[in-house]
Enzyme design. Sequence first.
Site, short mmCIF file in Angstrom:
data_model
loop_
_atom_site.label_atom_id
_atom_site.label_comp_id
_atom_site.label_asym_id
_atom_site.label_seq_id
_atom_site.Cartn_x
_atom_site.Cartn_y
_atom_site.Cartn_z
CG ASP A 45 31.34 3.36 98.84
OD1 ASP A 45 30.87 2.24 99.10
OD2 ASP A 45 30.65 4.30 98.39
CE1 TYR A 151 17.65 5.17 102.79
CE2 TYR A 151 15.69 6.46 102.29
CZ TYR A 151 17.07 6.29 102.22
OH TYR A 151 17.84 7.22 101.59
CB VAL A 183 13.20 11.38 93.25
CG1 VAL A 183 12.25 10.58 94.13
CG2 VAL A 183 12.45 12.57 92.66
#
Length: 255
Positions: A45, A151, A183
């Site tokens: 990351d 996106y 979600v």
Amino acid sequence: MQSQLNAAPTDLTGKVCLVTGAAGGIGHSAVSHFAALGATVYATDIADAFDGPANYRSFNLLDEAGISACTDWIAEIKPDVLFNNAAIFDMGSVLEADLAQFDRLFGLNVRAFYAVLQASAKSMVANGQAGSIINLASQAGHRGEALVAHYCATKAAVISYTQSAALALAPHKVRVNAISPGVIDTPMWKDVDALFAKFEGKEIGQKKREVGEAVPLGHMGDPSDVARAAVFLASDQSSYMTAQTIGIDGGNVLR
């Protein structure tokens, strides 16, 4: 007489798994699930440090040197499994989302995503590994959204690259699939909720509550819901599955 079941294992012992975007909620959960099932896990990351059961390296995948260093690292670790998860989110309609936002979202969500996919695929083919590449798409990749133009387009690209890569790599016994979360209740939703508050004039917390209630199953998903799907795709349970995109969205998108 009871028939014999040819049950494939979900055990990942002996496999090397690479997780990008490992510091986020979904990536961190995938690391934990892979490690718990016996895999040797490598994680990356942009964050300097990582708290989890993985060999960690920090790379800025929006930087050319970072991409180069990461792909060199992939050649060294020789992953059997890639969870290609690193991505960023931003908002803006086609009247507001400028080219700077385009470059940033496509730079990580598509360009760096592809570089990592390609490096992992090259390693698997060169080493004769029957690998599994798991790309993180999104329900946003299946439909446009007025405020999320760039996106949505990046995640549609992920789905398309998944299909093309799967067909190209099938002769090498490398499977390529994607997961499309809906979600999911991750720390990133604090930023997403704030953006919706800005663009839609909502109170903080309102959008998150609304999207959870709108899911057919009645609530947001948990990062572990996505991680369990990643385990399935990483394991021999999915050995005859490639070029597919699995929706982990509580019924939000009907395919």
